[in-house]
Design a protein around this motif. Structure first.
Motif, PDB file in Angstrom:
ATOM      1  N   LEU A   1       5.704  25.961   1.281  1.00 28.62           N
ATOM      2  CA  LEU A   1       5.706  26.624   0.404  1.00 28.62           C
ATOM      3  C   LEU A   1       4.598  27.023  -0.863  1.00 28.62           C
ATOM      4  O   LEU A   1       5.493  28.203  -1.281  1.00 28.62           O
ATOM      5  N   LEU A   2       4.094  26.182  -1.191  1.00 34.82           N
ATOM      6  CA  LEU A   2       3.198  26.045  -2.719  1.00 34.82           C
ATOM      7  C   LEU A   2       2.053  25.525  -1.529  1.00 34.82           C
ATOM      8  O   LEU A   2       1.989  24.444  -1.296  1.00 34.82           O
TER       9      LEU A   2
ATOM     10  N   VAL B   1      -3.897  28.750  -5.779  1.00 35.98           N
ATOM     11  CA  VAL B   1      -2.628  29.084  -5.439  1.00 35.98           C
ATOM     12  C   VAL B   1      -1.556  29.571  -4.568  1.00 35.98           C
ATOM     13  O   VAL B   1      -2.255  30.409  -4.650  1.00 35.98           O
ATOM     14  N   HIS B   2      -1.334  29.828  -3.647  1.00 38.17           N
ATOM     15  CA  HIS B   2      -1.051  30.136  -2.907  1.00 38.17           C
ATOM     16  C   HIS B   2       0.846  30.052  -3.082  1.00 38.17           C
ATOM     17  O   HIS B   2       0.935  28.510  -2.779  1.00 38.17           O
TER      18      HIS B   2
ATOM     19  N   LEU C   1      -0.032  32.008   2.901  1.00 35.72           N
ATOM     20  CA  LEU C   1       0.472  30.202   2.765  1.00 35.72           C
ATOM     21  C   LEU C   1       0.161  30.093   4.226  1.00 35.72           C
ATOM     22  O   LEU C   1       0.167  30.442   5.006  1.00 35.72           O
ATOM     23  N   PRO C   2      -0.052  28.543   4.319  1.00 36.25           N
ATOM     24  CA  PRO C   2      -0.590  27.457   5.189  1.00 36.25           C
ATOM     25  C   PRO C   2       0.505  27.671   6.167  1.00 36.25           C
ATOM     26  O   PRO C   2       2.171  27.621   6.236  1.00 36.25           O
TER      27      PRO C   2
END
Length: 110
Positions: free
Chosen positions: A46-47, A55-56, A67-68
């Motif tokens: 989510l972050l 920052v993603h 996002l990862p």
């Protein structure tokens, strides 16, 4: 209860990473299933931030595709060792930026 000494293989890739028009995280789980690994789960971050300190977050629509994805695969050490060349080949062939970690875990059995 009994336990089996095992390993957790954790693979971080971007959700947009693909190989042969398929998401890389799906390919990794499919390969784990095909090889009879004990278990696999995929989580969507989510972050996050990585090497570039960018920052993603799922809160910003434009970055949602960056996002990862975290793939966790559990099995005995020998099976993890046998599976690592498959993981390395998929990551290399996809050209994905990734992070792979391993850690000791215990599988509880009844």
């Amino acid at each position: 209860m009994n336990f089996i000494e095992s390993e957790l293989l954790r693979i971080f890739v971007g959700e947009q990473e693909k190989l042969h028009h398929r998401p890389l995280y799906e390919l990794l789980v499919s390969e784990a299933l095909e090889r009879g690994m004990a278990g696999a789960t995929v989580f969507r971050g989510l972050l996050s931030f990585g090497l570039r300190h960018k920052v993603h977050t799922s809160k910003i629509f434009e970055l949602a595709g960056e996002l990862p994805m975290v793939i966790e695969i559990v099995d005995i050490t020998e099976k993890i060792e046998e599976f690592l060349p498959v993981v390395e080949a998929l990551l290399r062939d996809s050209g994905a930026q990734s992070l792979v970690t391993r850690e000791a875990v215990r599988q509880w059995t009844t």
